[in-house]
Design a protein around this motif. Structure first.
Motif, mmCIF file in Angstrom:
data_model
loop_
_atom_site.group_PDB
_atom_site.id
_atom_site.type_symbol
_atom_site.label_atom_id
_atom_site.label_comp_id
_atom_site.label_asym_id
_atom_site.label_seq_id
_atom_site.Cartn_x
_atom_site.Cartn_y
_atom_site.Cartn_z
ATOM 1 N N MET A 154 32.545 -51.430 -33.477
ATOM 2 C CA MET A 154 32.617 -50.632 -34.690
ATOM 3 C C MET A 154 31.784 -49.377 -34.484
ATOM 4 N N GLY A 155 32.373 -48.245 -34.822
ATOM 5 C CA GLY A 155 31.677 -46.985 -34.679
ATOM 6 C C GLY A 155 30.909 -46.596 -35.927
ATOM 7 N N GLU A 156 30.245 -45.455 -35.846
ATOM 8 C CA GLU A 156 29.402 -44.972 -36.939
ATOM 9 C C GLU A 156 30.206 -44.704 -38.208
ATOM 10 N N ALA A 157 31.373 -44.092 -38.088
ATOM 11 C CA ALA A 157 32.177 -43.777 -39.271
ATOM 12 C C ALA A 157 32.565 -45.047 -40.020
ATOM 13 N N ARG A 158 32.996 -46.061 -39.296
ATOM 14 C CA ARG A 158 33.398 -47.327 -39.920
ATOM 15 C C ARG A 158 32.206 -47.969 -40.626
ATOM 16 N N GLU A 159 31.054 -47.969 -39.966
ATOM 17 C CA GLU A 159 29.855 -48.588 -40.535
ATOM 18 C C GLU A 159 29.441 -47.865 -41.821
ATOM 19 N N VAL A 160 29.490 -46.536 -41.826
ATOM 20 C CA VAL A 160 29.120 -45.774 -43.024
ATOM 21 C C VAL A 160 30.116 -46.023 -44.144
ATOM 22 N N MET A 161 31.411 -46.046 -43.838
ATOM 23 C CA MET A 161 32.430 -46.314 -44.866
ATOM 24 C C MET A 161 32.240 -47.700 -45.465
ATOM 25 N N ASP A 162 31.966 -48.690 -44.639
ATOM 26 C CA ASP A 162 31.742 -50.043 -45.154
ATOM 27 C C ASP A 162 30.519 -50.089 -46.062
ATOM 28 N N ARG A 163 29.470 -49.348 -45.709
ATOM 29 C CA ARG A 163 28.274 -49.294 -46.555
ATOM 30 C C ARG A 163 28.584 -48.601 -47.879
ATOM 31 N N LEU A 164 29.428 -47.562 -47.848
ATOM 32 C CA LEU A 164 29.819 -46.893 -49.089
ATOM 33 C C LEU A 164 30.591 -47.849 -49.994
ATOM 34 N N PHE A 214 36.776 -54.214 -54.216
ATOM 35 C CA PHE A 214 37.720 -53.506 -53.359
ATOM 36 C C PHE A 214 38.244 -54.478 -52.328
ATOM 37 N N GLU A 215 39.557 -54.671 -52.349
ATOM 38 C CA GLU A 215 40.228 -55.531 -51.371
ATOM 39 C C GLU A 215 40.845 -54.627 -50.306
ATOM 40 N N THR A 216 40.338 -54.705 -49.094
ATOM 41 C CA THR A 216 40.840 -53.871 -48.015
ATOM 42 C C THR A 216 42.183 -54.409 -47.531
ATOM 43 N N LEU A 217 43.178 -53.522 -47.509
ATOM 44 C CA LEU A 217 44.491 -53.878 -46.979
ATOM 45 C C LEU A 217 44.629 -53.406 -45.535
ATOM 46 N N HIS A 218 44.126 -52.202 -45.259
ATOM 47 C CA HIS A 218 44.139 -51.641 -43.914
ATOM 48 C C HIS A 218 42.856 -50.860 -43.714
ATOM 49 N N SER A 219 42.308 -50.955 -42.516
ATOM 50 C CA SER A 219 41.035 -50.310 -42.203
ATOM 51 C C SER A 219 41.157 -49.685 -40.814
ATOM 52 N N TYR A 220 40.834 -48.402 -40.729
ATOM 53 C CA TYR A 220 40.990 -47.685 -39.463
ATOM 54 C C TYR A 220 39.749 -46.856 -39.163
ATOM 55 N N GLU A 221 39.585 -46.540 -37.888
ATOM 56 C CA GLU A 221 38.566 -45.591 -37.468
ATOM 57 C C GLU A 221 39.147 -44.783 -36.319
ATOM 58 N N ALA A 222 39.022 -43.472 -36.431
ATOM 59 C CA ALA A 222 39.488 -42.565 -35.374
ATOM 60 C C ALA A 222 38.392 -41.529 -35.172
ATOM 61 N N GLY A 223 37.665 -41.675 -34.082
ATOM 62 C CA GLY A 223 36.577 -40.749 -33.807
ATOM 63 C C GLY A 223 35.515 -40.798 -34.896
ATOM 64 N N ASP A 224 35.294 -39.650 -35.548
ATOM 65 C CA ASP A 224 34.252 -39.568 -36.572
ATOM 66 C C ASP A 224 34.777 -39.812 -37.985
ATOM 67 N N THR A 225 35.986 -40.380 -38.093
ATOM 68 C CA THR A 225 36.617 -40.577 -39.397
ATOM 69 C C THR A 225 37.022 -42.034 -39.601
ATOM 70 N N ALA A 226 36.704 -42.552 -40.801
ATOM 71 C CA ALA A 226 37.118 -43.901 -41.203
ATOM 72 C C ALA A 226 38.101 -43.785 -42.355
ATOM 73 N N VAL A 253 32.299 -38.511 -40.813
ATOM 74 C CA VAL A 253 30.858 -38.742 -40.710
ATOM 75 C C VAL A 253 30.276 -37.925 -39.554
ATOM 76 N N LYS A 254 29.158 -37.289 -39.833
ATOM 77 C CA LYS A 254 28.391 -36.575 -38.803
ATOM 78 C C LYS A 254 26.926 -36.975 -38.966
ATOM 79 N N ASP A 255 26.296 -37.347 -37.882
ATOM 80 C CA ASP A 255 24.874 -37.714 -37.897
ATOM 81 C C ASP A 255 24.549 -38.774 -38.950
#
Length: 144
Positions: free
Chosen positions: A1-11, A63-75, A114-116
């Motif tokens: 799991m990358g940074e963007a995914r981790e931040v989105m999950d925390r949000l 929030f029920e996740t149906l689909h979850s993606y991460e591409a580079g710096d974007t979740a 997500v950046k930094d």
């Protein structure tokens, strides 16, 4: 799991277990958010105010996740937000409506860049007419 995914999950967690401090810490000071109901919001404080209104209107939201993606710096998340409207609803006109006590179930998509470790660009998509209709806030002819 990358940074963007981790931040989105925390949000998602901070929104569904209302924690405005945590929400604020996830956005960059100069972040931009685009929402169907408030349009473009500039800056962390405005974005936190947006989430305050949402979490006060539906404090038990899930929030029920149906689909979850991460591409580079974007979740990207597609899912269903559900809950009961037990708090006041702020309208874009500045008016406040009392709680309807109605259940809502809205499918939507969130996109966070997500950046930094902080969200710099956030996009939220959901059908605002469906949301207002489920709350009983549309005239009968507009809901059909």
């Amino acid at each position: 799991m990358g940074e963007a995914r981790e931040v989105m999950d925390r949000l998602t967690d901070a929104v569904t277990h209302p924690d405005l401090k945590a929400i604020g810490e996830l956005y960059a000071e100069d972040a931009v958010a685009v929402t169907p109901d408030e349009g473009e919001i500039h800056g962390r404080d405005g974005i936190v105010a947006y989430w305050r209104q949402m979490t006060e209107a539906v404090p038990d939201g899930t929030f029920e996740t149906l689909h979850s993606y991460e591409a580079g710096d974007t979740a990207i998340d597609e899912g269903v937000f559900s809950g009961r409207n037990t708090g006041p609803i702020q309208l874009p006109t500045g008016e406040t409506l009392p709680a309807t006590q109605k259940e809502v179930r809205i499918r939507g998509v969130d996109i966070a860049t997500v950046k930094d470790g902080r969200i710099v660009d956030y996009r939220l998509y959901f059908d605002e007419m469906e949301f207002l209709g489920q709350l009983g806030l549309l005239p009968d002819d507009a809901a059909s």
